[in-house]
Design a protein around this motif. Structure first.
Motif, short mmCIF file in Angstrom:
data_model
loop_
_atom_site.label_atom_id
_atom_site.label_comp_id
_atom_site.label_asym_id
_atom_site.label_seq_id
_atom_site.Cartn_x
_atom_site.Cartn_y
_atom_site.Cartn_z
N ASP A 1 1.15 -0.55 0.05
CA ASP A 1 0.07 0.21 -0.31
C ASP A 1 0.93 0.93 0.09
OD1 ASP A 1 -3.34 0.59 0.40
OD2 ASP A 1 -1.95 2.04 1.72
N ILE A 2 0.09 2.56 -0.71
CA ILE A 2 1.51 3.73 -0.34
C ILE A 2 0.98 4.19 0.80
CG2 ILE A 2 1.17 4.43 -3.14
CD1 ILE A 2 -1.33 6.25 -2.20
N ALA A 3 -0.13 3.75 1.65
CA ALA A 3 0.29 3.72 3.16
C ALA A 3 -0.06 2.89 4.01
CB ALA A 3 -0.98 5.86 3.01
N PRO A 4 0.75 2.40 4.36
CA PRO A 4 -0.08 0.88 5.12
C PRO A 4 -0.33 1.51 6.49
CG PRO A 4 2.08 0.65 4.44
CD PRO A 4 1.82 1.98 3.99
N VAL A 5 -1.55 0.85 6.69
CA VAL A 5 -2.09 0.92 8.03
C VAL A 5 -2.09 -0.57 9.18
CG1 VAL A 5 -4.49 1.07 9.39
CG2 VAL A 5 -4.14 2.28 6.84
N ASP A 6 -1.35 0.28 10.20
CA ASP A 6 -0.79 -0.31 11.38
C ASP A 6 -2.18 -1.13 12.30
OD1 ASP A 6 0.42 -1.87 13.26
OD2 ASP A 6 1.64 -0.74 13.55
N LEU A 7 -3.02 -2.24 12.45
CA LEU A 7 -4.03 -2.62 12.51
C LEU A 7 -3.67 -2.05 14.39
CD1 LEU A 7 -5.97 -5.44 11.10
CD2 LEU A 7 -6.75 -3.12 11.17
N THR A 8 -1.96 -2.79 14.82
CA THR A 8 -2.04 -3.04 16.26
C THR A 8 -1.93 -0.96 16.50
OG1 THR A 8 0.28 -2.96 15.31
CG2 THR A 8 -0.90 -5.11 15.78
N PRO B 1 -3.79 1.88 17.94
CA PRO B 1 -5.12 2.35 17.82
C PRO B 1 -5.93 3.05 17.13
CG PRO B 1 -3.94 1.62 20.24
CD PRO B 1 -3.54 1.62 19.34
N ALA B 2 -4.58 4.13 16.25
CA ALA B 2 -4.68 5.76 16.42
C ALA B 2 -5.46 5.19 14.86
CB ALA B 2 -3.80 6.56 16.40
N GLN B 3 -4.03 4.69 14.14
CA GLN B 3 -4.54 4.06 12.70
C GLN B 3 -6.04 3.16 12.66
OE1 GLN B 3 -0.73 3.48 10.93
NE2 GLN B 3 0.60 3.65 12.02
N ALA B 4 -5.97 2.24 13.60
CA ALA B 4 -7.06 0.86 13.86
C ALA B 4 -8.72 2.49 14.13
CB ALA B 4 -7.55 0.39 14.68
#
Length: 365
Positions: free
Chosen positions: A219-226, A228-231
């Protein structure tokens, strides 16, 4: 798509997704309201209509100015959902309690509430304009599994190495940890993290034993599910009507906490070119897959991905085939379709199904 009415059901006419300039922002917001109403998402329709009303008023501010003077194509850029996502995040975090009556679907002065929240929380909302919505829906993985069953039925090795572009948080990269009931055909582990049984129309897919050997995505901006702010950011893009999707997101967060998906930061074209350059083990089928992503990939990168896949396809062998599985929108009729190309062979696109964008139902063709 433009909005018309057939009875009490919104109807659509074809509108240029890439329209810019005068009237394009208003058209985009009207289109999004129509789409939400059509999808039964009346709370999200309320929010988007409320934002549109504020934009149409004399209200001023940096946020409103940026939206009104949007330089790109607001429909293709999903501009209404960028703003709506920011408002939903304020609600989910409890930062803007004034929004509660709208999200609880109670009677309220939507325009006045949204105008005040947009003014008070302008600094928090502005960054939401900087990138397209990040959504990740585990239910779409049922389409990928159905496509693998179909491919196995065509005679390719039923051992799959999966690559995904636009992976966002990598939720579909964990598809081997989910269980599926696809028209009575069951696939997946006994200790599955999630279970999916989309409403199935048509004959079931072919039954085969398949194995997913690896999954890797970009992804060009991967999201870290772990984190909390990104989730929270991902949850903000889930429409509040879709309660089952919040439950799925929580399950995916737990799964990622146990073992993170293999997710790298890269453009779609760079990732596909690099991965296709790696050697492929004999007796495996390499798959490129993506869902509700292609519209966000710039045209030059679409061309590079297509060229790389077709070049690799020309070198594919029966013992090391290549497949391309897509769940993408057919915007001429406002439906999503599951299609496959594979090599060796013609490499021509075959439509396997019509699919709900969140995996709720599949019409197998």
């Amino acid at each position: 798509m433009g909005m018309g009415m057939t009875g009490d059901r919104p109807a659509y006419e074809l509108v240029d997704m890439n329209k810019t300039g005068a009237g394009a922002v208003a058209t985009a917001f009207a289109n999004q309201v129509a789409y939400c109403a059509h999808a039964g998402a009346h709370i999200t329709a309320r929010v988007v209509a409320g934002i549109a009303a504020v934009l149409g008023s004399g209200a001023q501010g940096k946020l409103l100015a940026r939206v009104r003077d949007w330089p790109g194509a607001p429909l293709a850029d999903a501009l209404p959902l960028r703003v709506a996502g920011g408002l939903h995040a304020l609600h989910l975090s409890g930062t803007a309690p004034a929004l509660a009556p709208i999200y609880h679907d109670e009677s309220a002065q939507d325009e006045a509430i949204i105008a005040e929240v947009m003014a008070v929380h302008e600094a928090a909302l502005l960054p939401w304009l900087d990138g397209p919505p990040q959504t990740n829906e585990a239910g779409r993985s049922a389409n990928f599994i159905a496509a693998m069953l179909w491919l196995a039925d065509q005679g390719v090795p039923a051992r799959f190495d999966c690559l995904e572009i636009g992976s966002s948080a990598g939720i579909n990269l964990m598809l081997d940890r989910y269980a599926y009931d696809l028209g009575g055909v069951r696939v997946g582990p006994a200790d599955a993290v999630m279970h999916f049984a989309p409403a199935w129309q048509g004959t079931p897919p072919p039954g085969h034993d398949i194995a997913i050997l690896s999954t890797k995505g970009c992804d060009i901006a991967p999201v870290d599910l772990t984190d909390p702010a990104q989730a929270l950011r991902l949850k903000a893009y889930i429409w509040p009507e879709h309660t089952v999707r919040f439950e799925r997101m929580d399950a995916a967060i737990r799964a990622a906490s146990e073992r993170k998906p293999d997710l790298v930061q890269a453009s779609a074209a760079d990732f596909v070119e690099a991965e296709l350059a790696r050697s492929q083990a004999p007796g495996t089928t390499r798959i490129l897959m993506h869902s509700i992503v292609w519209q966000y990939v710039p045209a030059d990168q679409q061309a590079r991905v297509t060229a790389a896949m077709e070049a690799a396809g020309a070198k594919a062998s029966p013992d090391a085939p290549l497949a391309w599985v897509m769940v993408e929108a057919d915007r001429t009729i406002h439906r999503h379709k599951l299609t496959v190309r594979y090599w060796p062979g013609s490499g021509e696109e075959v439509q396997l199904a019509w699919s709900h964008p969140h995996g709720a139902d599949v019409e197998w063709l």
